[in-house]
Scaffold this active site. Structure first.
Site, PDB file in Angstrom:
ATOM      1  N   SER A  22     -73.396  53.459 -81.879  1.00 25.03           N
ATOM      2  CA  SER A  22     -72.962  52.949 -80.569  1.00 25.03           C
ATOM      3  C   SER A  22     -73.963  53.425 -79.532  1.00 25.03           C
ATOM      4  CB  SER A  22     -71.584  53.488 -80.213  1.00 25.03           C
ATOM      5  OG  SER A  22     -71.308  53.237 -78.840  1.00 25.03           O
TER       6      SER A  22
ATOM      7  N   TYR B 287     -65.398  59.876 -79.593  1.00 28.32           N
ATOM      8  CA  TYR B 287     -66.158  58.719 -80.081  1.00 28.32           C
ATOM      9  C   TYR B 287     -67.659  59.009 -80.015  1.00 28.32           C
ATOM     10  CZ  TYR B 287     -67.536  53.775 -80.504  1.00 28.32           C
ATOM     11  OH  TYR B 287     -68.087  52.580 -80.900  1.00 28.32           O
TER      12      TYR B 287
HETATM   13  N1  NAP Z   1     -67.156  46.293 -79.867  1.00 25.41           N
HETATM   14  C1  NAP Z   1     -67.987  47.122 -79.241  1.00 25.41           C
HETATM   15  O1  NAP Z   1     -68.184  47.030 -78.005  1.00 25.41           O
HETATM   16  C2  NAP Z   1     -68.741  48.162 -80.019  1.00 25.41           C
HETATM   17  C3  NAP Z   1     -69.785  48.828 -79.358  1.00 25.41           C
HETATM   18  C4  NAP Z   1     -70.503  49.791 -80.047  1.00 25.41           C
HETATM   19  C5  NAP Z   1     -70.205  50.082 -81.369  1.00 25.41           C
HETATM   20  N2  NAP Z   1     -69.182  49.421 -81.990  1.00 25.41           N
HETATM   21  C6  NAP Z   1     -68.921  49.791 -83.391  1.00 25.41           C
HETATM   22  O2  NAP Z   1     -69.003  48.642 -84.196  1.00 25.41           O
HETATM   23  C7  NAP Z   1     -68.148  48.815 -85.343  1.00 25.41           C
HETATM   24  C8  NAP Z   1     -67.224  47.606 -85.444  1.00 25.41           C
HETATM   25  O3  NAP Z   1     -66.483  47.529 -84.235  1.00 25.41           O
HETATM   26  P1  NAP Z   1     -65.711  46.206 -83.772  1.00 25.41           P
HETATM   27  O4  NAP Z   1     -65.886  46.091 -82.325  1.00 25.41           O
HETATM   28  O5  NAP Z   1     -66.046  45.074 -84.656  1.00 25.41           O
HETATM   29  O6  NAP Z   1     -64.209  46.730 -84.030  1.00 25.41           O
HETATM   30  P2  NAP Z   1     -62.857  45.946 -84.395  1.00 25.41           P
HETATM   31  O7  NAP Z   1     -62.908  44.565 -83.855  1.00 25.41           O
HETATM   32  O8  NAP Z   1     -61.772  46.861 -83.973  1.00 25.41           O
HETATM   33  O9  NAP Z   1     -62.906  45.877 -86.011  1.00 25.41           O
HETATM   34  C9  NAP Z   1     -62.855  47.090 -86.722  1.00 25.41           C
HETATM   35  C10 NAP Z   1     -63.076  46.839 -88.190  1.00 25.41           C
HETATM   36  O10 NAP Z   1     -63.052  48.114 -88.852  1.00 25.41           O
HETATM   37  C11 NAP Z   1     -62.001  48.115 -89.803  1.00 25.41           C
HETATM   38  N3  NAP Z   1     -61.383  49.425 -89.879  1.00 25.41           N
HETATM   39  C12 NAP Z   1     -60.778  50.135 -88.903  1.00 25.41           C
HETATM   40  N4  NAP Z   1     -60.295  51.296 -89.387  1.00 25.41           N
HETATM   41  C13 NAP Z   1     -60.609  51.323 -90.712  1.00 25.41           C
HETATM   42  C14 NAP Z   1     -60.394  52.231 -91.763  1.00 25.41           C
HETATM   43  N5  NAP Z   1     -59.712  53.375 -91.574  1.00 25.41           N
HETATM   44  N6  NAP Z   1     -60.864  51.923 -92.993  1.00 25.41           N
HETATM   45  C15 NAP Z   1     -61.524  50.767 -93.212  1.00 25.41           C
HETATM   46  N7  NAP Z   1     -61.756  49.841 -92.258  1.00 25.41           N
HETATM   47  C16 NAP Z   1     -61.297  50.125 -91.023  1.00 25.41           C
HETATM   48  C17 NAP Z   1     -61.016  47.069 -89.354  1.00 25.41           C
HETATM   49  O11 NAP Z   1     -60.251  46.628 -90.475  1.00 25.41           O
HETATM   50  P3  NAP Z   1     -58.743  46.023 -90.332  1.00 25.41           P
HETATM   51  O12 NAP Z   1     -58.910  44.620 -89.826  1.00 25.41           O
HETATM   52  O13 NAP Z   1     -58.216  46.042 -91.713  1.00 25.41           O
HETATM   53  O14 NAP Z   1     -58.013  46.894 -89.387  1.00 25.41           O
HETATM   54  C18 NAP Z   1     -61.967  46.001 -88.803  1.00 25.41           C
HETATM   55  O15 NAP Z   1     -62.506  45.222 -89.843  1.00 25.41           O
HETATM   56  C19 NAP Z   1     -67.413  50.137 -85.133  1.00 25.41           C
HETATM   57  O16 NAP Z   1     -68.064  51.156 -85.846  1.00 25.41           O
HETATM   58  C20 NAP Z   1     -67.550  50.373 -83.637  1.00 25.41           C
HETATM   59  O17 NAP Z   1     -67.471  51.728 -83.300  1.00 25.41           O
HETATM   60  C21 NAP Z   1     -68.442  48.462 -81.347  1.00 25.41           C
END
Ligand code: NAP
Length: 246
Positions: free
Chosen positions: A141, A155
Site C-alpha cells: 500500500s 495497517y
Molecule cells: N482499495 C484500496 O484503496 C487499496 C489501496 C492500497 C492497498 N490495497 C490492498 O490491496 C489488497 C486488495 O484490497 P481490495 O481493495 O481489493 O480489498 P477488498 O475489496 O476488501 O477485497 C479483499 C479480498 O481479500 C480477501 N480476504 C480478506 N480477508 C481474507 C482472509 N482472511 N483470507 C483470505 N482472503 C481474504 C477477500 O475475500 P472474501 O471475498 O472471501 O472476503 C477479498 O477477495 C489488500 O491487500 C489491500 O490492503 C487496497
C-alpha cells in the site's frame, strides 16, 4: 496477447476488488489461475465463471489467510491439479482502523496474521515448487511509506513489513532466478475503499492526479511484472497512487 501462456498463478483474495482484477488479467494473458477467498464463495465462483466463459482456466479455493495449513493446502492443490506454480500474488488483505488508544490486541494479531504472516507462509509453501523465472508479487500500500492521517498505524505497519519481506526474499531467491516485488496501490475503487465513499475526497486531495485507480490499473502493473519484460526487476517497490506520495 498470451504472454503468460503455460504459466500457473495463485492469487490470494481473488473473489473481489484488486485480486479479482489480477486473476482476470493473468488469465487473459494465458495463465491458469487459482484464487483463494474466505467468505465470498459466490463472488469467487463468478470470477471463475467469467474467466472460463472467455476460454481461460480458473479455480477458486477457500483458504483463510489466518490458517497456514489452509494456505499450504491451496498451494499443494494448485501444484497437483495444474502441474506447477510459477506466479504467487499475495493480495488478500484487511484495512483495520483506529488510533493506538482504540485498537485492540485482537485487531493487532488479526492484522499481522492476514496482511503479513500469510505472505510469508505462502512464500514458504511455494518456493519448493517454483521454477526459475518464477514471480512473487505482493500487494502492499502507498500507506506503507507515508501515513497522512491518524488511525492507520496497524495497517501501515503491516504493509511496511511487506517491503522488508520483499527485499529479503529477492536476495534469498535471486540465485534461483525468482523475482520478488511489491506493488503499492493508492486509493483504488473496491469494497475496501469505494471511490464515492465519505473518505474519498480527502484521499483525492493528496494526489497530483486526483482520480482513484480502477482495480484493473493495478492488475496491469502486476501482469507486466509477472511477464517476460519484468525479468530484471526484483526487490523493487512500485507505487501506483496518482502521485499521492510525491
Ligand atoms: N482499495 C484500496 O484503496 C487499496 C489501496 C492500497 C492497498 N490495497 C490492498 O490491496 C489488497 C486488495 O484490497 P481490495 O481493495 O481489493 O480489498 P477488498 O475489496 O476488501 O477485497 C479483499 C479480498 O481479500 C480477501 N480476504 C480478506 N480477508 C481474507 C482472509 N482472511 N483470507 C483470505 N482472503 C481474504 C477477500 O475475500 P472474501 O471475498 O472471501 O472476503 C477479498 O477477495 C489488500 O491487500 C489491500 O490492503 C487496497
Amino acid at each position: 496477447m498470451q504472454r503468460l501462456s503455460g504459466k500457473v498463478a495463485l492469487v490470494t483474495g481473488g473473489s473481489r476488488g484488486i485480486g479479482a482484477a489480477i486473476a482476470r488479467r493473468l488469465a487473459e494473458e494465458g495463465a491458469a489461475v487459482v484464487m483463494t477467498y474466505v467468505n465470498g464463495e459466490a463472488q469467487a465462483q463468478s470470477v471463475v465463471d467469467g474467466i472460463v466463459s472467455t476460454g481461460g482456466q480458473a479455480t477458486a479455493v477457500r483458504a483463510d489467510n489466518r490458517d497456514a495449513a489452509a494456505l499450504e493446502a491451496a498451494v499443494e492443490r494448485t501444484v497437483a491439479e495444474l502441474g506447477g506454480l510459477d506466479i504467487l500474488i499475495n493480495n488478500a488483505g484487511i484495512f483495520p482502523t483506529g488510533t493506538i488508544e482504540e485498537v485492540t490486541l485482537e485487531e493487532l494479531d488479526r492484522t499481522i496474521a492476514i496482511n503479513l504472516r500469510a505472505p510469508v507462509v505462502a512464500a514458504m509453501a511455494v518456493v519448493g515448487h517454483m521454477p526459475e523465472g518464477g514471480r512473487i508479487i505482493t500487494i502492499g500500500s502507498n500507506l506503507a511509506v507515508r501515513v497522512p492521517w491518524p488511525g492507520i498505524s496497524l495497517y501501515a505497519m503491516s504493509k511496511a513489513g511487506l517491503v522488508g519481506l520483499t527485499k529479503g526474499l529477492a536476495r534469498d531467491l535471486g540465485p534461483r532466478g525468482i523475482n520478488v516485488n511489491v506493488v503499492h496501490p493508492g486509493s483504488t475503487d473496491t469494497d475496501m475503499n469505494p471511490a464515492d465513499g465519505e473518505l474519498s475526497d480527502p484521499q483525492r486531495s493528496l494526489m497530483a492526479i486526483p482520480r482513484y485507480n480502477e482495480a484493473g490499473d493495478v492488475a496491469g502493473l502486476v501482469a507486466w511484472l509477472a511477464g517476460p519484460e519484468g525479468r530484471s526487476v526484483t526487490g523493487a517497490e512500485f507505487t501506483i497512487d496518482g502521485g499521492a506520495n510525491i
